[in-house]
Design a protein around this motif. Structure first.
Motif, PDB file in Angstrom:
ATOM      1  N   UNK A 119      42.076  66.595 -65.423  1.00 15.13           N
ATOM      2  CA  UNK A 119      41.702  65.420 -64.984  1.00 15.13           C
ATOM      3  C   UNK A 119      41.255  64.567 -66.166  1.00 15.13           C
ATOM      4  N   UNK A 120      41.420  63.353 -65.816  1.00 16.15           N
ATOM      5  CA  UNK A 120      41.005  62.197 -66.849  1.00 16.15           C
ATOM      6  C   UNK A 120      40.197  61.080 -66.340  1.00 16.15           C
ATOM      7  N   UNK A 121      39.097  60.917 -66.481  1.00 16.43           N
ATOM      8  CA  UNK A 121      38.201  59.515 -66.161  1.00 16.43           C
ATOM      9  C   UNK A 121      37.828  58.674 -67.337  1.00 16.43           C
ATOM     10  N   UNK A 122      38.105  57.351 -67.051  1.00 17.02           N
ATOM     11  CA  UNK A 122      37.616  56.411 -67.998  1.00 17.02           C
ATOM     12  C   UNK A 122      36.236  55.720 -67.138  1.00 17.02           C
ATOM     13  N   UNK A 123      35.259  55.525 -67.890  1.00 19.99           N
ATOM     14  CA  UNK A 123      34.066  55.034 -67.156  1.00 19.99           C
ATOM     15  C   UNK A 123      33.435  53.961 -68.144  1.00 19.99           C
ATOM     16  N   UNK A 124      32.785  53.128 -67.571  1.00 20.17           N
ATOM     17  CA  UNK A 124      32.041  51.859 -67.982  1.00 20.17           C
ATOM     18  C   UNK A 124      30.557  52.049 -68.317  1.00 20.17           C
ATOM     19  N   UNK A 125      30.022  51.604 -69.071  1.00 18.64           N
ATOM     20  CA  UNK A 125      28.592  51.745 -69.515  1.00 18.64           C
ATOM     21  C   UNK A 125      28.009  50.796 -68.632  1.00 18.64           C
ATOM     22  N   UNK A 126      26.839  51.211 -67.779  1.00 12.24           N
ATOM     23  CA  UNK A 126      26.018  50.163 -67.007  1.00 12.24           C
ATOM     24  C   UNK A 126      24.987  49.610 -67.704  1.00 12.24           C
ATOM     25  N   UNK A 127      24.004  48.911 -66.899  1.00  9.33           N
ATOM     26  CA  UNK A 127      23.001  48.260 -67.701  1.00  9.33           C
ATOM     27  C   UNK A 127      21.946  49.233 -68.299  1.00  9.33           C
ATOM     28  N   UNK A 128      22.080  50.384 -67.628  1.00  6.38           N
ATOM     29  CA  UNK A 128      20.749  51.313 -68.147  1.00  6.38           C
ATOM     30  C   UNK A 128      21.313  52.197 -69.165  1.00  6.38           C
ATOM     31  N   UNK A 129      22.444  51.680 -69.875  1.00  8.20           N
ATOM     32  CA  UNK A 129      23.320  52.604 -70.911  1.00  8.20           C
ATOM     33  C   UNK A 129      23.886  53.713 -70.577  1.00  8.20           C
ATOM     34  N   UNK A 130      24.258  54.203 -69.386  1.00 10.49           N
ATOM     35  CA  UNK A 130      24.853  55.298 -68.861  1.00 10.49           C
ATOM     36  C   UNK A 130      26.390  54.892 -68.553  1.00 10.49           C
ATOM     37  N   UNK A 131      27.299  55.923 -68.908  1.00 11.52           N
ATOM     38  CA  UNK A 131      28.558  55.647 -68.404  1.00 11.52           C
ATOM     39  C   UNK A 131      28.910  56.178 -67.154  1.00 11.52           C
ATOM     40  N   UNK A 132      28.483  55.446 -66.089  1.00 15.84           N
ATOM     41  CA  UNK A 132      28.413  55.834 -64.757  1.00 15.84           C
ATOM     42  C   UNK A 132      29.550  55.156 -63.720  1.00 15.84           C
ATOM     43  N   UNK A 133      29.847  53.945 -64.224  1.00 14.39           N
ATOM     44  CA  UNK A 133      30.865  53.226 -63.499  1.00 14.39           C
ATOM     45  C   UNK A 133      32.516  53.604 -63.812  1.00 14.39           C
ATOM     46  N   UNK A 134      33.008  54.243 -62.709  1.00 18.27           N
ATOM     47  CA  UNK A 134      34.230  54.746 -62.598  1.00 18.27           C
ATOM     48  C   UNK A 134      35.199  53.628 -62.685  1.00 18.27           C
ATOM     49  N   UNK A 135      35.936  53.459 -63.632  1.00 18.93           N
ATOM     50  CA  UNK A 135      37.009  52.333 -63.624  1.00 18.93           C
ATOM     51  C   UNK A 135      38.443  52.980 -62.965  1.00 18.93           C
ATOM     52  N   UNK A 136      38.669  54.067 -63.328  1.00 12.74           N
ATOM     53  CA  UNK A 136      39.854  54.622 -62.738  1.00 12.74           C
ATOM     54  C   UNK A 136      40.045  56.084 -63.563  1.00 12.74           C
ATOM     55  N   UNK A 137      40.930  56.667 -62.812  1.00 13.66           N
ATOM     56  CA  UNK A 137      41.200  58.126 -63.534  1.00 13.66           C
ATOM     57  C   UNK A 137      42.376  59.032 -62.599  1.00 13.66           C
ATOM     58  N   UNK A 138      42.438  60.148 -62.928  1.00  8.69           N
ATOM     59  CA  UNK A 138      43.133  60.921 -61.889  1.00  8.69           C
ATOM     60  C   UNK A 138      42.682  62.479 -62.137  1.00  8.69           C
ATOM     61  N   UNK A 139      42.889  63.235 -60.986  1.00 10.84           N
ATOM     62  CA  UNK A 139      42.599  64.475 -60.863  1.00 10.84           C
ATOM     63  C   UNK A 139      43.730  65.152 -59.939  1.00 10.84           C
TER      64      UNK A 139
END
Length: 286
Positions: free
Chosen positions: A47-67
Protein backbone atom coordinates in the motif's frame (compact mmCIF):
# COMPACT_ATOMS: atom_id res chain seq x y z
CA UNK A 1 -8.34 -3.35 7.90
CA UNK A 2 -8.01 -0.20 5.77
CA UNK A 3 -9.40 1.95 8.58
CA UNK A 4 -6.81 0.49 10.94
CA UNK A 5 -4.01 1.27 8.50
CA UNK A 6 -5.21 4.84 8.09
CA UNK A 7 -5.21 5.27 11.85
CA UNK A 8 -1.66 3.94 11.96
CA UNK A 9 -0.62 6.42 9.28
CA UNK A 10 -2.15 9.27 11.27
CA UNK A 11 -0.44 8.18 14.45
CA UNK A 12 2.94 7.45 12.91
CA UNK A 13 5.65 9.23 14.82
CA UNK A 14 8.97 10.66 13.71
CA UNK A 15 10.56 7.26 12.99
CA UNK A 16 11.59 7.46 9.35
CA UNK A 17 13.84 5.91 6.74
CA UNK A 18 15.72 7.82 4.07
CA UNK A 19 16.30 11.54 3.62
CA UNK A 20 14.05 14.33 4.81
CA UNK A 21 14.62 16.98 2.14
CA UNK A 22 11.48 18.83 1.10
CA UNK A 23 10.67 18.74 -2.61
CA UNK A 24 9.36 22.07 -3.88
CA UNK A 25 6.49 21.65 -6.35
CA UNK A 26 4.72 24.52 -8.09
CA UNK A 27 1.22 24.31 -9.45
CA UNK A 28 -1.15 26.70 -11.20
CA UNK A 29 -4.84 27.03 -10.38
CA UNK A 30 -6.88 24.86 -12.75
CA UNK A 31 -3.92 22.78 -13.92
CA UNK A 32 -2.24 19.57 -12.72
CA UNK A 33 0.89 18.34 -10.89
CA UNK A 34 2.40 14.98 -10.04
CA UNK A 35 3.84 14.09 -6.62
CA UNK A 36 6.17 11.12 -6.95
CA UNK A 37 7.21 9.26 -3.81
CA UNK A 38 10.94 8.77 -3.40
CA UNK A 39 10.98 4.97 -3.20
CA UNK A 40 12.42 2.22 -5.35
CA UNK A 41 9.83 0.86 -7.75
CA UNK A 42 11.49 -2.56 -7.48
CA UNK A 43 10.59 -2.77 -3.81
CA UNK A 44 7.30 -4.69 -3.48
CA UNK A 45 4.69 -2.81 -1.50
CA UNK A 46 1.17 -3.56 -0.38
CA UNK A 47 0.00 0.00 0.00
CA UNK A 48 0.93 3.64 -0.62
CA UNK A 49 -0.74 6.68 0.93
CA UNK A 50 -0.23 10.40 0.33
CA UNK A 51 -1.43 12.59 3.16
CA UNK A 52 -1.53 16.33 3.76
CA UNK A 53 -0.44 18.22 6.86
CA UNK A 54 -3.29 19.72 8.86
CA UNK A 55 -3.35 22.91 10.92
CA UNK A 56 -1.96 21.01 13.90
CA UNK A 57 1.14 20.02 11.95
CA UNK A 58 0.18 16.36 11.59
CA UNK A 59 -0.14 14.50 8.28
CA UNK A 60 -3.67 13.26 8.95
CA UNK A 61 -5.55 14.34 5.81
CA UNK A 62 -5.75 11.42 3.39
CA UNK A 63 -5.49 12.68 -0.19
CA UNK A 64 -5.38 9.31 -1.98
CA UNK A 65 -3.62 5.96 -1.96
CA UNK A 66 -4.06 2.26 -2.57
CA UNK A 67 -4.09 -1.00 -0.67
CA UNK A 68 -5.55 -4.44 -1.21
CA UNK A 69 -8.97 -2.82 -1.26
CA UNK A 70 -9.96 0.61 -2.55
CA UNK A 71 -9.63 3.65 -0.30
CA UNK A 72 -12.17 5.67 -2.32
CA UNK A 73 -14.66 5.58 0.51
CA UNK A 74 -12.20 7.22 2.88
CA UNK A 75 -11.41 10.22 0.70
CA UNK A 76 -12.73 13.68 1.38
CA UNK A 77 -15.09 15.08 -1.25
CA UNK A 78 -12.59 17.76 -2.28
CA UNK A 79 -10.12 15.08 -3.43
CA UNK A 80 -12.56 12.77 -5.19
CA UNK A 81 -12.44 13.04 -9.00
CA UNK A 82 -9.33 15.25 -8.71
CA UNK A 83 -6.64 12.79 -7.60
CA UNK A 84 -5.36 9.42 -8.78
CA UNK A 85 -2.55 7.18 -7.51
CA UNK A 86 -0.23 5.51 -10.01
CA UNK A 87 0.62 2.12 -8.47
CA UNK A 88 3.56 1.51 -10.79
CA UNK A 89 5.30 4.85 -10.30
CA UNK A 90 3.97 5.27 -6.76
CA UNK A 91 2.94 8.81 -7.47
CA UNK A 92 -0.09 11.04 -7.04
CA UNK A 93 -1.67 12.87 -9.98
CA UNK A 94 -3.43 16.02 -8.82
CA UNK A 95 -5.51 18.07 -11.28
CA UNK A 96 -7.94 20.98 -11.31
CA UNK A 97 -5.81 22.57 -8.60
CA UNK A 98 -7.26 25.09 -6.19
CA UNK A 99 -5.65 27.63 -3.90
CA UNK A 100 -6.61 25.49 -0.91
CA UNK A 101 -4.41 22.65 -2.24
CA UNK A 102 -1.31 24.60 -1.23
CA UNK A 103 0.57 22.97 1.63
CA UNK A 104 2.81 20.07 2.69
CA UNK A 105 2.27 16.44 1.63
CA UNK A 106 3.96 13.22 2.67
CA UNK A 107 4.27 9.67 1.32
CA UNK A 108 3.58 6.61 3.47
CA UNK A 109 3.86 3.05 2.19
CA UNK A 110 3.81 -0.57 3.35
CA UNK A 111 6.58 -2.81 1.95
CA UNK A 112 5.05 -5.89 3.63
CA UNK A 113 3.00 -5.70 6.79
CA UNK A 114 4.85 -2.80 8.38
CA UNK A 115 3.89 0.80 7.70
CA UNK A 116 6.91 2.96 6.90
CA UNK A 117 7.40 6.66 6.48
CA UNK A 118 10.18 7.45 4.04
CA UNK A 119 10.00 11.19 4.58
CA UNK A 120 9.15 12.04 1.00
CA UNK A 121 7.75 15.47 1.76
CA UNK A 122 6.39 17.84 -0.85
CA UNK A 123 5.72 21.54 -0.45
CA UNK A 124 3.10 22.43 -3.03
CA UNK A 125 2.93 26.13 -3.92
CA UNK A 126 -0.10 27.36 -5.87
CA UNK A 127 -0.11 30.44 -8.09
CA UNK A 128 -2.46 32.07 -10.61
CA UNK A 129 -1.83 34.97 -12.96
CA UNK A 130 -3.84 38.14 -12.52
CA UNK A 131 -5.71 39.46 -15.52
CA UNK A 132 -4.47 42.62 -17.23
CA UNK A 133 -5.92 45.41 -15.04
CA UNK A 134 -8.81 47.44 -16.40
CA UNK A 135 -8.70 51.19 -15.72
CA UNK A 136 -11.78 53.42 -15.75
CA UNK A 137 -11.85 57.20 -15.35
CA UNK A 138 -14.43 59.83 -14.53
CA UNK A 139 -13.89 63.58 -14.77
CA UNK A 140 -14.69 65.30 -11.51
CA UNK A 141 -14.73 69.12 -11.64
CA UNK A 142 -16.41 69.69 -8.29
CA UNK A 143 -14.54 67.35 -5.96
CA UNK A 144 -10.92 68.41 -6.14
CA UNK A 145 -10.59 71.53 -4.00
CA UNK A 146 -11.54 73.88 -6.80
CA UNK A 147 -9.41 72.19 -9.47
CA UNK A 148 -10.26 69.67 -12.13
CA UNK A 149 -9.58 66.11 -10.99
CA UNK A 150 -10.18 62.55 -12.15
CA UNK A 151 -11.58 59.62 -10.26
CA UNK A 152 -9.79 56.49 -11.46
CA UNK A 153 -10.68 52.87 -10.86
CA UNK A 154 -8.53 49.78 -11.42
CA UNK A 155 -9.63 46.14 -11.24
CA UNK A 156 -8.05 42.75 -11.89
CA UNK A 157 -9.23 39.21 -11.26
CA UNK A 158 -8.19 35.56 -11.10
CA UNK A 159 -4.86 35.94 -9.27
CA UNK A 160 -3.19 34.07 -6.43
CA UNK A 161 -1.76 34.75 -3.92
CA UNK A 162 -3.29 38.05 -2.87
CA UNK A 163 -1.25 40.98 -4.22
CA UNK A 164 -1.36 44.72 -3.64
CA UNK A 165 -2.47 47.02 -6.43
CA UNK A 166 -0.18 49.97 -7.26
CA UNK A 167 -0.38 53.07 -9.49
CA UNK A 168 2.21 54.70 -11.73
CA UNK A 169 2.02 58.36 -12.75
CA UNK A 170 4.37 59.39 -15.55
CA UNK A 171 4.65 63.06 -14.58
CA UNK A 172 5.37 64.05 -10.98
CA UNK A 173 4.48 61.74 -8.12
CA UNK A 174 2.55 62.31 -4.93
CA UNK A 175 1.56 65.84 -5.89
CA UNK A 176 -1.03 64.34 -8.23
CA UNK A 177 -2.63 62.09 -5.64
CA UNK A 178 -5.43 63.80 -3.78
CA UNK A 179 -7.04 60.84 -2.10
CA UNK A 180 -6.83 57.07 -2.16
CA UNK A 181 -10.28 55.53 -2.25
CA UNK A 182 -11.42 52.16 -1.06
CA UNK A 183 -9.67 48.89 -1.89
CA UNK A 184 -11.72 45.72 -2.28
CA UNK A 185 -10.35 42.16 -2.34
CA UNK A 186 -12.61 39.12 -2.65
CA UNK A 187 -11.71 35.44 -3.00
CA UNK A 188 -13.56 33.03 -5.26
CA UNK A 189 -15.37 30.46 -3.12
CA UNK A 190 -14.47 27.54 -5.37
CA UNK A 191 -10.95 28.15 -6.70
CA UNK A 192 -9.70 30.59 -4.05
CA UNK A 193 -8.30 33.10 -6.56
CA UNK A 194 -8.50 36.80 -5.75
CA UNK A 195 -10.33 39.67 -7.43
CA UNK A 196 -8.93 43.08 -6.47
CA UNK A 197 -10.01 46.66 -7.18
CA UNK A 198 -9.17 50.18 -6.01
CA UNK A 199 -10.20 53.78 -6.67
CA UNK A 200 -8.08 56.93 -6.38
CA UNK A 201 -8.52 60.61 -7.18
CA UNK A 202 -5.90 62.63 -9.04
CA UNK A 203 -5.63 66.40 -9.20
CA UNK A 204 -4.93 67.89 -12.64
CA UNK A 205 -1.85 70.09 -12.78
CA UNK A 206 -0.66 69.07 -16.24
CA UNK A 207 -1.34 66.33 -18.82
CA UNK A 208 -0.05 62.97 -17.65
CA UNK A 209 -0.28 59.20 -18.20
CA UNK A 210 -1.50 56.80 -15.52
CA UNK A 211 -1.37 52.99 -15.26
CA UNK A 212 -1.93 50.42 -12.53
CA UNK A 213 -0.35 47.03 -11.84
CA UNK A 214 -0.95 43.97 -9.67
CA UNK A 215 0.95 40.71 -9.41
CA UNK A 216 3.12 41.50 -12.43
CA UNK A 217 0.19 42.40 -14.72
CA UNK A 218 0.27 46.02 -15.94
CA UNK A 219 -2.53 48.00 -17.57
CA UNK A 220 -1.99 50.07 -20.72
CA UNK A 221 -1.38 53.74 -19.78
CA UNK A 222 -4.23 56.20 -20.17
CA UNK A 223 -3.93 59.95 -20.65
CA UNK A 224 -5.69 62.32 -18.28
CA UNK A 225 -5.81 66.07 -17.64
CA UNK A 226 -5.74 66.75 -21.38
CA UNK A 227 -8.43 69.41 -20.95
CA UNK A 228 -7.47 72.29 -18.70
CA UNK A 229 -9.40 73.07 -15.57
CA UNK A 230 -11.96 75.97 -15.65
CA UNK A 231 -9.71 78.06 -13.40
CA UNK A 232 -6.70 77.54 -15.67
CA UNK A 233 -8.77 78.29 -18.77
CA UNK A 234 -10.00 81.59 -17.27
CA UNK A 235 -6.44 82.65 -16.49
CA UNK A 236 -5.37 81.93 -20.07
CA UNK A 237 -8.29 83.98 -21.45
CA UNK A 238 -7.53 86.96 -19.19
CA UNK A 239 -3.84 86.88 -20.09
CA UNK A 240 -4.67 86.74 -23.82
CA UNK A 241 -7.05 89.72 -23.58
CA UNK A 242 -4.52 91.78 -21.65
CA UNK A 243 -1.82 91.00 -24.21
CA UNK A 244 -4.14 92.04 -27.06
CA UNK A 245 -5.02 95.34 -25.33
CA UNK A 246 -1.35 96.12 -24.72
CA UNK A 247 -0.41 95.51 -28.35
CA UNK A 248 -3.34 97.64 -29.56
CA UNK A 249 -2.38 100.60 -27.33
CA UNK A 250 1.26 100.36 -28.32
CA UNK A 251 0.47 100.41 -32.05
CA UNK A 252 -1.96 103.34 -31.62
CA UNK A 253 0.67 105.43 -29.86
CA UNK A 254 3.28 104.52 -32.41
CA UNK A 255 1.08 105.58 -35.35
CA UNK A 256 -0.07 108.84 -33.71
CA UNK A 257 3.35 110.17 -32.74
CA UNK A 258 5.30 109.14 -35.77
CA UNK A 259 6.87 112.42 -37.29
CA UNK A 260 5.53 113.57 -40.65
CA UNK A 261 8.29 113.66 -43.24
CA UNK A 262 8.01 115.30 -46.73
CA UNK A 263 9.43 113.35 -49.64
CA UNK A 264 12.88 114.46 -50.87
CA UNK A 265 13.00 116.08 -54.35
CA UNK A 266 15.84 115.77 -56.84
CA UNK A 267 18.02 118.79 -57.85
CA UNK A 268 16.57 118.80 -61.41
CA UNK A 269 13.03 119.08 -60.12
CA UNK A 270 13.99 121.93 -57.80
CA UNK A 271 15.61 123.88 -60.71
CA UNK A 272 12.55 123.54 -62.91
CA UNK A 273 10.27 124.73 -60.14
CA UNK A 274 12.51 127.73 -59.38
CA UNK A 275 12.49 128.83 -63.02
CA UNK A 276 8.73 128.61 -63.17
CA UNK A 277 8.48 130.81 -60.11
CA UNK A 278 11.13 133.44 -61.32
CA UNK A 279 9.92 135.43 -64.43
CA UNK A 280 13.14 137.44 -64.76
CA UNK A 281 15.10 134.36 -65.49
CA UNK A 282 12.70 133.54 -68.30
CA UNK A 283 13.16 137.04 -69.91
CA UNK A 284 16.92 136.75 -69.89
CA UNK A 285 16.75 133.39 -71.52
CA UNK A 286 14.68 134.86 -74.39
Amino acid sequence: MIRLLLLLVSALGPTTCGGSAVQEVRGIVGRAVRLKCNTSVSLPVKGVYIQKKNLSGLYEILVNGFYTNSVEGYLLDEYKNRTRVNRTERSLDFWNLKASDEGHYKCFFMPQDTLKDYDTIFHLTITANYSVPTVTMRECSDCGEGALSYELGCSSFGGYPLANLSWTVSEGSNEFLLQEGGSVSTADKHSGVWNVSQTIRLNCTQPTNVSCSVGGAVSPPISICIHSSPEHTLKVIIASVMLFVFIFIFLSILIRWRPCRRPQRSAEHRTVEDQELNPSSLDQAS
